[in-house]
Motif scaffolding. Structure first.
Motif, PDB file in Angstrom:
ATOM      1  N   ALA A 137       0.827  -1.202   0.000  1.00 33.00           N
ATOM      2  CA  ALA A 137       0.000   0.000   0.000  1.00 33.00           C
ATOM      3  C   ALA A 137       0.862   1.252   0.000  1.00 33.00           C
ATOM      4  O   ALA A 137       0.583   2.212  -0.742  1.00 33.00           O
ATOM      5  N   PHE A 138       1.932   1.282   0.811  1.00 31.97           N
ATOM      6  CA  PHE A 138       2.821   2.445   0.825  1.00 31.97           C
ATOM      7  C   PHE A 138       3.546   2.606  -0.506  1.00 31.97           C
ATOM      8  O   PHE A 138       3.728   3.732  -0.999  1.00 31.97           O
ATOM      9  N   GLU A 139       3.992   1.485  -1.113  1.00 33.40           N
ATOM     10  CA  GLU A 139       4.710   1.566  -2.396  1.00 33.40           C
ATOM     11  C   GLU A 139       3.809   2.114  -3.487  1.00 33.40           C
ATOM     12  O   GLU A 139       4.253   2.895  -4.343  1.00 33.40           O
ATOM     13  N   ILE A 140       2.545   1.717  -3.481  1.00 34.61           N
ATOM     14  CA  ILE A 140       1.625   2.239  -4.497  1.00 34.61           C
ATOM     15  C   ILE A 140       1.330   3.712  -4.239  1.00 34.61           C
ATOM     16  O   ILE A 140       1.284   4.526  -5.173  1.00 34.61           O
ATOM     17  N   PHE A 141       1.107   4.046  -2.964  1.00 37.29           N
ATOM     18  CA  PHE A 141       0.729   5.411  -2.622  1.00 37.29           C
ATOM     19  C   PHE A 141       1.821   6.401  -3.006  1.00 37.29           C
ATOM     20  O   PHE A 141       1.527   7.463  -3.563  1.00 37.29           O
ATOM     21  N   TRP A 142       3.092   6.065  -2.716  1.00 43.18           N
ATOM     22  CA  TRP A 142       4.197   6.976  -3.022  1.00 43.18           C
ATOM     23  C   TRP A 142       4.767   6.685  -4.413  1.00 43.18           C
ATOM     24  O   TRP A 142       5.946   6.415  -4.582  1.00 43.18           O
ATOM     25  N   SER A 143       3.910   6.734  -5.404  1.00 40.72           N
ATOM     26  CA  SER A 143       4.334   6.554  -6.799  1.00 40.72           C
ATOM     27  C   SER A 143       3.701   7.650  -7.642  1.00 40.72           C
ATOM     28  O   SER A 143       2.603   8.131  -7.348  1.00 40.72           O
ATOM     29  N   GLN A 144       4.420   8.039  -8.721  1.00 41.87           N
ATOM     30  CA  GLN A 144       3.924   9.105  -9.594  1.00 41.87           C
ATOM     31  C   GLN A 144       2.621   8.702 -10.272  1.00 41.87           C
ATOM     32  O   GLN A 144       1.710   9.515 -10.420  1.00 41.87           O
ATOM     33  N   GLU A 145       2.549   7.434 -10.693  1.00 38.15           N
ATOM     34  CA  GLU A 145       1.350   7.002 -11.405  1.00 38.15           C
ATOM     35  C   GLU A 145       0.101   7.137 -10.526  1.00 38.15           C
ATOM     36  O   GLU A 145      -0.939   7.640 -10.976  1.00 38.15           O
ATOM     37  N   TYR A 146       0.190   6.703  -9.294  1.00 38.09           N
ATOM     38  CA  TYR A 146      -0.980   6.754  -8.399  1.00 38.09           C
ATOM     39  C   TYR A 146      -1.372   8.191  -8.078  1.00 38.09           C
ATOM     40  O   TYR A 146      -2.565   8.537  -8.103  1.00 38.09           O
ATOM     41  N   LEU A 147      -0.382   9.047  -7.809  1.00 43.95           N
ATOM     42  CA  LEU A 147      -0.682  10.429  -7.484  1.00 43.95           C
ATOM     43  C   LEU A 147      -1.241  11.185  -8.682  1.00 43.95           C
ATOM     44  O   LEU A 147      -2.109  12.056  -8.527  1.00 43.95           O
ATOM     45  N   LEU A 148      -0.752  10.861  -9.911  1.00 40.93           N
ATOM     46  CA  LEU A 148      -1.306  11.491 -11.109  1.00 40.93           C
ATOM     47  C   LEU A 148      -2.747  11.042 -11.350  1.00 40.93           C
ATOM     48  O   LEU A 148      -3.618  11.834 -11.694  1.00 40.93           O
ATOM     49  N   GLN A 149      -2.989   9.755 -11.162  1.00 42.67           N
ATOM     50  CA  GLN A 149      -4.302   9.196 -11.445  1.00 42.67           C
ATOM     51  C   GLN A 149      -5.356   9.689 -10.442  1.00 42.67           C
ATOM     52  O   GLN A 149      -6.500   9.952 -10.819  1.00 42.67           O
ATOM     53  N   ASN A 150      -4.992   9.822  -9.135  1.00 44.01           N
ATOM     54  CA  ASN A 150      -5.969  10.157  -8.099  1.00 44.01           C
ATOM     55  C   ASN A 150      -5.874  11.600  -7.613  1.00 44.01           C
ATOM     56  O   ASN A 150      -6.694  11.998  -6.780  1.00 44.01           O
ATOM     57  N   THR A 153      -2.953  16.410  -4.776  1.00 43.70           N
ATOM     58  CA  THR A 153      -3.433  17.313  -3.726  1.00 43.70           C
ATOM     59  C   THR A 153      -4.399  16.590  -2.779  1.00 43.70           C
ATOM     60  O   THR A 153      -4.304  16.688  -1.544  1.00 43.70           O
ATOM     61  N   LYS A 154      -5.349  15.839  -3.382  1.00 41.19           N
ATOM     62  CA  LYS A 154      -6.332  15.124  -2.570  1.00 41.19           C
ATOM     63  C   LYS A 154      -5.674  14.033  -1.749  1.00 41.19           C
ATOM     64  O   LYS A 154      -5.999  13.837  -0.565  1.00 41.19           O
ATOM     65  N   GLU A 155      -4.702  13.336  -2.327  1.00 43.47           N
ATOM     66  CA  GLU A 155      -4.064  12.240  -1.618  1.00 43.47           C
ATOM     67  C   GLU A 155      -3.171  12.736  -0.478  1.00 43.47           C
ATOM     68  O   GLU A 155      -3.140  12.153   0.612  1.00 43.47           O
ATOM     69  N   LEU A 156      -2.448  13.808  -0.760  1.00 46.09           N
ATOM     70  CA  LEU A 156      -1.636  14.365   0.327  1.00 46.09           C
ATOM     71  C   LEU A 156      -2.511  14.933   1.455  1.00 46.09           C
ATOM     72  O   LEU A 156      -2.145  14.878   2.630  1.00 46.09           O
ATOM     73  N   MET A 157      -3.683  15.477   1.084  1.00 46.89           N
ATOM     74  CA  MET A 157      -4.608  15.946   2.120  1.00 46.89           C
ATOM     75  C   MET A 157      -5.090  14.777   2.981  1.00 46.89           C
ATOM     76  O   MET A 157      -5.173  14.890   4.209  1.00 46.89           O
ATOM     77  N   PHE A 159      -3.461  12.013   3.538  1.00 48.91           N
ATOM     78  CA  PHE A 159      -2.340  11.556   4.361  1.00 48.91           C
ATOM     79  C   PHE A 159      -2.127  12.502   5.539  1.00 48.91           C
ATOM     80  O   PHE A 159      -1.916  12.057   6.690  1.00 48.91           O
ATOM     81  N   ASN A 160      -2.184  13.800   5.278  1.00 51.21           N
ATOM     82  CA  ASN A 160      -1.941  14.774   6.346  1.00 51.21           C
ATOM     83  C   ASN A 160      -3.042  14.771   7.405  1.00 51.21           C
ATOM     84  O   ASN A 160      -2.791  15.099   8.574  1.00 51.21           O
ATOM     85  N   GLN A 161      -4.245  14.408   7.019  1.00 54.69           N
ATOM     86  CA  GLN A 161      -5.357  14.409   7.970  1.00 54.69           C
ATOM     87  C   GLN A 161      -5.508  13.089   8.723  1.00 54.69           C
ATOM     88  O   GLN A 161      -5.885  13.098   9.896  1.00 54.69           O
ATOM     89  N   GLN A 162      -5.231  11.962   8.062  1.00 61.17           N
ATOM     90  CA  GLN A 162      -5.500  10.658   8.662  1.00 61.17           C
ATOM     91  C   GLN A 162      -4.245   9.950   9.179  1.00 61.17           C
ATOM     92  O   GLN A 162      -4.308   9.244  10.191  1.00 61.17           O
ATOM     93  N   VAL A 163      -3.125  10.106   8.482  1.00 63.97           N
ATOM     94  CA  VAL A 163      -1.934   9.319   8.809  1.00 63.97           C
ATOM     95  C   VAL A 163      -0.879  10.170   9.513  1.00 63.97           C
ATOM     96  O   VAL A 163      -0.273   9.726  10.501  1.00 63.97           O
ATOM     97  N   ARG A 164      -0.650  11.377   9.021  1.00 64.39           N
ATOM     98  CA  ARG A 164       0.413  12.202   9.590  1.00 64.39           C
ATOM     99  C   ARG A 164       0.240  12.452  11.098  1.00 64.39           C
ATOM    100  O   ARG A 164       1.228  12.364  11.842  1.00 64.39           O
ATOM    101  N   PRO A 165      -0.982  12.777  11.617  1.00 65.47           N
ATOM    102  CA  PRO A 165      -1.113  12.979  13.071  1.00 65.47           C
ATOM    103  C   PRO A 165      -0.715  11.753  13.883  1.00 65.47           C
ATOM    104  O   PRO A 165      -0.178  11.898  14.990  1.00 65.47           O
TER     105      PRO A 165
END
Length: 482
Positions: A137-150, A153-157, A159-165
């Protein structure tokens, strides 16, 4: 009078100030005790307090998780500069994939006993990426293809709201040379301890001066609960002196709580104590009966132990004399008409049973004469009996003869009771009777609702205190506690 009242008010205000200081110290102690376990909540709602307090507990950011969060911040800045598809961004994403795997394998949360937090992070990523493996899951999440497709901005939001804290709650706590975690709370606690120590010495000085026979140890132990404010361990015990001080300073009214505590303690012991006392008394009486002591005392044939007389008066004889005089001089004169009526009725019955008298009733006027004679005879007999009793009481010779009669009666009764079969039968019956009392009435005592009795007693005591309690008693109690 005004000076005394002013002195009491000053002492009350002093008690209130010291109670407030002790309360503040207790709040700090409770905050310190709860800091490690509740640090995540404090970080969520009061992050500035956590930033200021972490150094006192030897807490600093964990290097691995701090590096992970800094890399995410660098990734966001790089995307804003060069865009998502630049080589620099791909390098940052590769670093995040590597750091994610290291975080899962090394578990930097274990040193802070927060392995459960790592499991929450892994579950968040599994659910979000719909993968069974957290690493995947982490390998897919931190990839250019996944971030471009989804949408990065939304994905980092997310992560910052649910995982970063969750990652931000991790920390590293330094260990001192003594092998324990570093804790500088004593620097905050020391000024309070000094204040309480000086206060205790001053109070002990005044107590020792007031009670000259007291030693310094006795004077200090007079306020034993204040010692909890001085010890550097088990600081949670300071709740005891704080509650007592708040009550003494009239800031809190703990009378209802004290009553409930007393009710709880007394109700737990009253039933057992009552049964023990009653059963013990009955057992002693049964033992005396078995040994023949009770009958020996009753018959006055021997004295089992020296009898202590405090006034050289035979109380039994004195009580009997008072009762006889009361009955003869006060009671009998008042009930004389009723006695005459009863005697008159009995005389008429006796005469009516006589055949000769029944024949005389047929003669004119005999019935009326019979009634008059009966009344006169009944009155005369009652008067003569009463005079005889008065003469017996007042005549020393008659009193002596009556005393000899009673003595002879007791001796005759004692001789008959001392016969073996009579004595044994009486002993057996009395012992069985007492055993039945234990089985029946003591059991009722144990079943009785002692709480109702205690509540009634408490209400009665409160009414009495409210009637007798003058104004300013609590202030005077505060002054006396010094």
């Amino acid at each position: 009078m005004s000076d005394s009242k002013s002195l009491k008010n000053n002492k009350l205000w002093f008690e209130r100030v010291m109670a407030i200081i002790a309360t503040i110290n207790l709040c700090l102690v409770l905050f310190n005790l709860s800091y490690i376990s509740w640090r995540d909540r404090y970080l969520q709602f009061t992050p500035r307090i956590v930033i200021a307090y972490d150094p006192l507990k030897g807490i600093e950011p964990h290097r691995e998780t701090e590096k992970y969060l800094n890399t995410i911040d660098a990734l966001k800045n790089q995307i804003n500069k060069t865009g998502l598809q630049s080589p620099e961004v791909e390098k940052k994403l590769a670093d995040l994939r590597r750091l994610s795997v290291e975080m899962i394998v090394n578990n930097p949360f274990a040193s802070a006993n927060k392995s459960g937090t790592l499991e929450k992070i892994k579950n968040q990523m599994r659910v979000h990426l719909k993968q069974d493996s957290a690493k995947t899951a982490f390998e897919i999440f931190w990839s250019q293809e996944y971030l471009l497709q989804n949408g990065w901005t939304k994905e980092l939001m997310f992560f910052n709201q649910q995982v970063r804290p969750l990652i931000a709650t991790n920390y590293y706590r330094r260990i001192g040379e003594n092998g324990d975690y570093i804790d500088y709370f004593w620097l905050i606690d020391l000024p309070f301890v000094c204040i309480f120590a000086v206060e205790l010495l001053i109070r002990s000085f005044y107590i020792k001066r007031r009670y000259q026979s007291f030693s310094w140890l006795n004077a200090i132990l007079w306020r034993w609960y204040d010692l909890f404010l001085l010890i550097p361990f088990w600081r949670w015990l300071r709740v005891i002196p704080v509650i007592i001080r708040l009550d003494q300073a009239e800031i809190l009214n703990l009378q209802p709580i004290r009553q409930q505590i007393h009710l709880g303690i007394v109700s737990n012991f009253a039933e057992d104590l009552t049964e023990i006392v009653v059963v013990r008394v009955i057992n002693q009486v049964q033992g005396s009966i078995h040994r023949g002591e009770l009958f020996s005392w009753f018959l006055q044939k021997e004295k089992l132990r020296p009898y202590i007389d405090i006034n050289n008066v035979n109380e039994v004889e004195a009580i009997a004399a008072i009762l006889v005089q009361t009955i003869v001089y006060q009671v009998l004169p008042k009930i004389q008409p009723e006695l005459v009526a009863i005697l008159h009725h009995n005389l008429e019955g006796a005469l009516n049973n006589s055949p000769v008298y029944r024949n005389l009733q047929n003669l004119p006027g005999v019935a009326k004469i019979q009634t008059q004679l009966g009344e006169q005879l009944a009155t005369q007999i009652t008067t003569n009996l009463y005079n005889a009793l008065v003469s017996t009481v007042e005549d020393p010779v008659a009193a002596k003869l009556f005393s000899q009669l009673l003595q002879r009666f007791g001796e005759a009764l004692g001789e008959q009771i001392q016969q073996k079969h009579v004595l044994l039968e009486l002993q057996v019956l009395l012992v069985d009777f007492l055993e039945e009392i234990k089985l029946n009435y003591v059991e009722r005592l144990s079943q009785e609702d002692f709480k109702k009795i205690l509540e009634q007693t408490t209400r009665l005591k409160s009414r009495q205190e409210n009637k007798m309690k003058p104004t300013g008693v609590r202030s005077e109690r505060v002054a006396n506690n010094n």
